[in-house]
Design a protein around this motif. Structure first.
Motif, PDB file in Angstrom:
ATOM      1  N   GLU A 238       0.845  -1.181   0.000  1.00  0.00           N
ATOM      2  CA  GLU A 238       0.000   0.000   0.000  1.00  0.00           C
ATOM      3  C   GLU A 238       0.883   1.233   0.000  1.00  0.00           C
ATOM      4  O   GLU A 238       1.987   1.224   0.550  1.00  0.00           O
ATOM      5  N   TYR A 239       0.394   2.300  -0.633  1.00  0.00           N
ATOM      6  CA  TYR A 239       1.212   3.492  -0.790  1.00  0.00           C
ATOM      7  C   TYR A 239       0.291   4.690  -0.831  1.00  0.00           C
ATOM      8  O   TYR A 239      -0.697   4.692  -1.566  1.00  0.00           O
ATOM      9  N   GLY A 240       0.588   5.698  -0.029  1.00  0.00           N
ATOM     10  CA  GLY A 240      -0.265   6.878  -0.061  1.00  0.00           C
ATOM     11  C   GLY A 240       0.107   7.884   1.001  1.00  0.00           C
ATOM     12  O   GLY A 240       1.100   7.712   1.719  1.00  0.00           O
ATOM     13  N   PRO A 241      -0.681   8.970   1.122  1.00  0.00           N
ATOM     14  CA  PRO A 241      -0.423   9.980   2.150  1.00  0.00           C
ATOM     15  C   PRO A 241      -0.549   9.364   3.528  1.00  0.00           C
ATOM     16  O   PRO A 241      -1.387   8.479   3.740  1.00  0.00           O
ATOM     17  N   VAL A 242       0.265   9.838   4.444  1.00  0.00           N
ATOM     18  CA  VAL A 242       0.372   9.181   5.739  1.00  0.00           C
ATOM     19  C   VAL A 242      -0.956   9.189   6.511  1.00  0.00           C
ATOM     20  O   VAL A 242      -1.330   8.185   7.106  1.00  0.00           O
ATOM     21  N   ASP A 243      -1.711  10.300   6.443  1.00  0.00           N
ATOM     22  CA  ASP A 243      -2.955  10.323   7.221  1.00  0.00           C
ATOM     23  C   ASP A 243      -3.994   9.354   6.663  1.00  0.00           C
ATOM     24  O   ASP A 243      -4.743   8.737   7.407  1.00  0.00           O
TER      25      ASP A 243
ATOM     26  N   PHE B 216      -2.911   5.767   7.718  1.00  0.00           N
ATOM     27  CA  PHE B 216      -3.111   5.497   9.143  1.00  0.00           C
ATOM     28  C   PHE B 216      -4.593   5.475   9.515  1.00  0.00           C
ATOM     29  O   PHE B 216      -5.008   4.690  10.359  1.00  0.00           O
ATOM     30  N   ASN B 217      -5.391   6.360   8.887  1.00  0.00           N
ATOM     31  CA  ASN B 217      -6.799   6.447   9.274  1.00  0.00           C
ATOM     32  C   ASN B 217      -7.700   5.527   8.469  1.00  0.00           C
ATOM     33  O   ASN B 217      -8.773   5.147   8.927  1.00  0.00           O
ATOM     34  N   ASN B 218      -7.255   5.200   7.266  1.00  0.00           N
ATOM     35  CA  ASN B 218      -8.126   4.425   6.394  1.00  0.00           C
ATOM     36  C   ASN B 218      -7.328   3.375   5.621  1.00  0.00           C
ATOM     37  O   ASN B 218      -7.303   3.376   4.396  1.00  0.00           O
ATOM     38  N   PRO B 219      -6.655   2.476   6.348  1.00  0.00           N
ATOM     39  CA  PRO B 219      -5.833   1.497   5.646  1.00  0.00           C
ATOM     40  C   PRO B 219      -6.696   0.543   4.831  1.00  0.00           C
ATOM     41  O   PRO B 219      -7.726   0.074   5.322  1.00  0.00           O
TER      42      PRO B 219
ATOM     43  N   LEU C  79      -0.919  -1.942  11.687  1.00  0.00           N
ATOM     44  CA  LEU C  79      -1.345  -0.846  12.555  1.00  0.00           C
ATOM     45  C   LEU C  79      -1.952  -1.382  13.853  1.00  0.00           C
ATOM     46  O   LEU C  79      -1.767  -0.799  14.918  1.00  0.00           O
ATOM     47  N   GLU C  80      -2.657  -2.528  13.758  1.00  0.00           N
ATOM     48  CA  GLU C  80      -3.213  -3.143  14.969  1.00  0.00           C
ATOM     49  C   GLU C  80      -2.111  -3.602  15.907  1.00  0.00           C
ATOM     50  O   GLU C  80      -2.265  -3.613  17.123  1.00  0.00           O
TER      51      GLU C  80
ATOM     52  N   PHE D  70      -2.680   4.137  -3.219  1.00  0.00           N
ATOM     53  CA  PHE D  70      -2.601   2.893  -3.993  1.00  0.00           C
ATOM     54  C   PHE D  70      -2.633   1.699  -3.045  1.00  0.00           C
ATOM     55  O   PHE D  70      -2.095   1.750  -1.942  1.00  0.00           O
ATOM     56  N   SER D  71      -3.261   0.604  -3.512  1.00  0.00           N
ATOM     57  CA  SER D  71      -3.267  -0.600  -2.694  1.00  0.00           C
ATOM     58  C   SER D  71      -3.277  -1.817  -3.603  1.00  0.00           C
ATOM     59  O   SER D  71      -3.884  -1.803  -4.674  1.00  0.00           O
ATOM     60  N   ALA D  72      -2.572  -2.860  -3.186  1.00  0.00           N
ATOM     61  CA  ALA D  72      -2.513  -4.075  -3.993  1.00  0.00           C
ATOM     62  C   ALA D  72      -3.265  -5.182  -3.275  1.00  0.00           C
ATOM     63  O   ALA D  72      -2.679  -5.960  -2.519  1.00  0.00           O
ATOM     64  N   CYS D  73      -4.599  -5.215  -3.454  1.00  0.00           N
ATOM     65  CA  CYS D  73      -5.405  -6.242  -2.806  1.00  0.00           C
ATOM     66  C   CYS D  73      -6.651  -6.479  -3.648  1.00  0.00           C
ATOM     67  O   CYS D  73      -7.234  -5.534  -4.175  1.00  0.00           O
ATOM     68  N   HIS D  74      -7.049  -7.760  -3.800  1.00  0.00           N
ATOM     69  CA  HIS D  74      -8.230  -8.079  -4.598  1.00  0.00           C
ATOM     70  C   HIS D  74      -9.502  -7.502  -3.981  1.00  0.00           C
ATOM     71  O   HIS D  74     -10.511  -7.343  -4.661  1.00  0.00           O
ATOM     72  N   LEU D  75      -9.440  -7.209  -2.691  1.00  0.00           N
ATOM     73  CA  LEU D  75     -10.623  -6.671  -2.022  1.00  0.00           C
ATOM     74  C   LEU D  75     -10.827  -5.186  -2.314  1.00  0.00           C
ATOM     75  O   LEU D  75     -11.904  -4.655  -2.113  1.00  0.00           O
ATOM     76  N   CYS D  76      -9.729  -4.526  -2.740  1.00  0.00           N
ATOM     77  CA  CYS D  76      -9.825  -3.091  -2.988  1.00  0.00           C
ATOM     78  C   CYS D  76     -10.263  -2.859  -4.428  1.00  0.00           C
ATOM     79  O   CYS D  76      -9.697  -3.425  -5.360  1.00  0.00           O
ATOM     80  N   LYS D  77     -11.268  -2.025  -4.581  1.00  0.00           N
ATOM     81  CA  LYS D  77     -11.709  -1.677  -5.945  1.00  0.00           C
ATOM     82  C   LYS D  77     -11.469  -0.183  -6.162  1.00  0.00           C
ATOM     83  O   LYS D  77     -11.700   0.627  -5.263  1.00  0.00           O
TER      84      LYS D  77
END
Lengths: 325, 321
Positions: B235-240, B243-246, B255-256, B313-320
């Motif tokens: 995953e790649y993106g702005p830090v907030d 952290f808030n919406n992984p 994060l957990e 950006f995220s590399a997961c089949h669950l993410c659309k």
């Protein structure tokens, strides 16, 4: 701690060691069998008991070993008087000094060549690890290190004298004996080739192996990566950052060797009939010439201690951490 | 962001050729951008390839490493340069602070000399000026300039890391790589070093790429974050946003596993299993064997890195997207 205090401490340590050596040397030759007076008069049994007693008094042998004889011996040694050789009938100090120059010439040349070649070839072998050069260097080093001195000497002597026409022994040709060495340099050089080559090959293997493993260790250190990250060329990395660190183990080995090669030259000097200390020691041993042996032991011990002291000085120049400990 | 990125890493793939054993893929398809003055964090477990990313960009890996993809520095592909040309960019444009400052400095060379050498090496100024600058650099990181003549063993761990930072700044680079710069240091010194890095960044407008496994440091220092797993970007993106919406299950678990001071718990969460071995990577998603929401297709099909929100950006089949 400053450099001066460090060296002063090392100097005191060296002096104490020399004193201990003196004591051991004194004791060792007092417990050996044999009577000095009998050795001096030799087979001449006609000398009367009174005359023998007079001799004993003259040499102070009638006094107790400790403290009289011991202190007297120390005083004589301090004045540079190491006694009279039984077999050569000349002062031991004078005999040793006359041979020391020849031996230092041979050892100096051999060590200098093997150190320079060994450091650079070892450095290059480690740098070009796993290449043909490295494998060849490694093989040569192991063979050279494992070869017995006298065997290599004899092989080189046979090959060099029959194929290259080099002299088989001595320091100069018979017609030049007695002339000052600097006037017969070409002849001297020809005589030095084979013994120097033998000595160089023997120590080259050791220095190459140690330098190679030392540089391999250093090249895997983090500060080498830092140097590369700074944008240095491989050559700059090797020269500015790796070499000094990799030299530290070599200094120790060289210092130890320098002391011991004075005696290690015994084989080479014997094989090449080279008129140096090694050959003198061998003669002294065969003839059971105790005063000469005693002087030789003293010279050996002192040269090991002095070489170590020189290594300590060199260390302070190479490694700043030494002064701290 | 209208500004041009300083560094664009595109599809960076690094393989180590192992004699007789084929290749170990340490990095695959890693892409991210570094903008001027920004701090980007590379996070992930040990062995996920964080440090390899930095070493691949600087081309400091051993010769059996094969690097492909593109690393564009101001539009110029660093991977296409000759070794000699590459040397011009090291330190002068991109400097690096290593993890173990203990051993990253040459023990038999004075600290000042090691800094000065970096300046003169790149021919930035004559020796005398370089020496003066060395003093300034030391003062900048809080070391009295008189101590430049001392050797690394006379420095404490924190001072060595400061000296390392001073050295990294020697040629005024525009990007600073910091490879776990606080790992070997105690907590107080860690905080000082991070503060120092932050101050210097503000003063010099430096871009920092920070490799760490400390999410607290990331939250505090970084603008962007790249979460890596098994040599790939998860995953790649702005830090907030991260952290808030992984969005990636691995990021969520990571994060957990991080303690929250506001709501302390008796025992910390952990992710069962171990990271994949680089020589036997799973065919599909690399996180699938440890994933708590794994789908059937995850075992066979590697998920692509998709832009699920602007800049995220995220590399997961669950993410659309």
């Amino acid at each position: 701690m400053s450099r001066r205090t460090y060296l002063l401490r090392k100097l005191i340590f060296a002096l104490v060691t020399i004193f201990v050596v003196l004591v051991i040397n004194f004791v060792l030759f007092r417990v050996l069998p044999g009577d000095p007076v009998r050795a001096v008069i030799g087979r001449n049994v006609k000398i009367s008991a009174e005359a023998q007693q007079a001799l004993r008094q003259q040499f102070g042998l009638d006094k107790p070993i400790f403290p009289d004889q011991f202190l007297d011996t120390l005083r004589q040694w301090a004045q540079g008087n190491l006694g009279i050789s039984w077999s050569l009938r000349r002062p031991v100090a004078e005999i040793l000094m006359s041979k020391l120059g020849n031996t230092l010439l041979l050892i100096g040349l051999g060590q200098l060549l093997s150190i320079i070649l060994g450091v650079f070839l070892g450095l290059f072998a480690g740098w070009k690890r796993k290449t043909v050069f490295d494998v060849a260097a490694l093989t040569f080093s192991l063979i050279a290190w494992a070869t017995p001195t006298f065997w290599l000497g004899i092989i080189l002597l046979a090959a060099g004298s029959s194929w290259l026409g080099l002299p088989t022994g001595g320091i100069v040709s018979p017609e030049n004996v007695g002339k000052p060495l600097y006037t017969v340099l070409p002849d001297l050089a020809r005589h030095l080739v084979l013994p120097t080559l033998t000595l160089t090959i023997l120590y080259l293997g050791e220095y190459m192996l140690i330098m190679r493993s030392s540089i391999l260790e250093v090249l895997s250190e983090d500060y080498i990566l830092t140097a590369k990250a700074k944008g240095m060329s491989p050559w700059q990395v090797l020269w500015r950052h790796a070499l000094k660190n990799a030299m530290l183990p070599i200094v120790t080995i060289v210092a130890l060797n320098l002391g011991f090669t004075v005696s290690g030259a015994i084989y080479i000097e014997t094989v090449f009939s080279y008129d140096g200390l090694g050959k003198l020691f061998q003669t002294a041993l065969v003839k059971q010439d105790y005063p000469l042996l005693q002087g030789a032991f003293l010279l050996l011990a002192v040269s090991v201690i002095v070489a170590n002291f020189l290594a300590d000085i060199l260390y302070t120049a190479l490694d700043p951490r030494v002064k701290a400990n | 962001m209208a500004e041009m990125p300083l560094l664009q890493v595109r599809h960076l793939t690094t393989e180590f050729l192992l004699p007789g054993k084929g290749a170990a893929r340490a990095l695959e398809d890693v892409s991210f951008d570094v903008y001027p003055g920004q701090t980007i964090g590379l996070v992930g477990e040990s062995g996920c390839g964080k440090t390899t990313v930095l070493m691949s960009i600087l081309r400091l890996l051993p010769t059996q490493a094969q690097i492909s993809g593109r690393v564009l520095f101001r539009g110029l592909d660093l991977l296409a340069l000759s070794e000699r040309q590459m040397r011009e960019y090291r330190w002068k444009e991109i400097a690096i602070v290593f993890q173990g400052a203990m051993n990253a400095l040459n023990p038999v060379m004075s600290v000042g000399e090691q800094i000065c050498e970096a300046i003169t090496l790149h021919g930035l100024m004559p020796r005398r000026e370089a020496e003066a600058r060395t003093g300034e650099l030391l003062e900048l990181v809080g070391i009295p300039k008189e101590r430049g003549v001392q050797y690394p063993f006379q420095y404490s761990g924190g001072m060595r890391q400061r000296a390392m930072i001073a050295m990294a700044l020697a040629c005024s680079p525009c990007i600073l790589f910091a490879d776990e710069p606080t790992t070997a240091l105690d907590v107080m010194v860690q905080a000082q070093i991070l503060e120092l890095l932050g101050n210097i960044q503000r003063k010099m407008g430096l871009a920092i790429v920070l490799v760490t496994h400390d999410l607290g440091v990331v939250a505090e220092m970084c603008d962007m974050v790249v979460v890596m797993y098994g040599g790939k970007v998860a995953e790649y993106g702005p830090v907030d946003r991260i952290f808030n919406n992984p969005q990636h299950p691995y990021t969520q678990k990571l994060l957990e596993a991080f303690p929250d001071l506001a709501q302390p718990v008796a025992s910390l969460a952990s992710i069962p299993g171990a990271p994949p071995r680089l020589s036997e990577l799973p065919p599909g998603c690399r996180f699938a064997p440890r994933c708590h929401v794994c789908l059937p297709q995850c075992a066979s099909e590697a998920p692509p890195l998709l832009e699920i929100a602007p800049g995220h950006f995220s590399a997961c089949h669950l993410c659309k997207s």
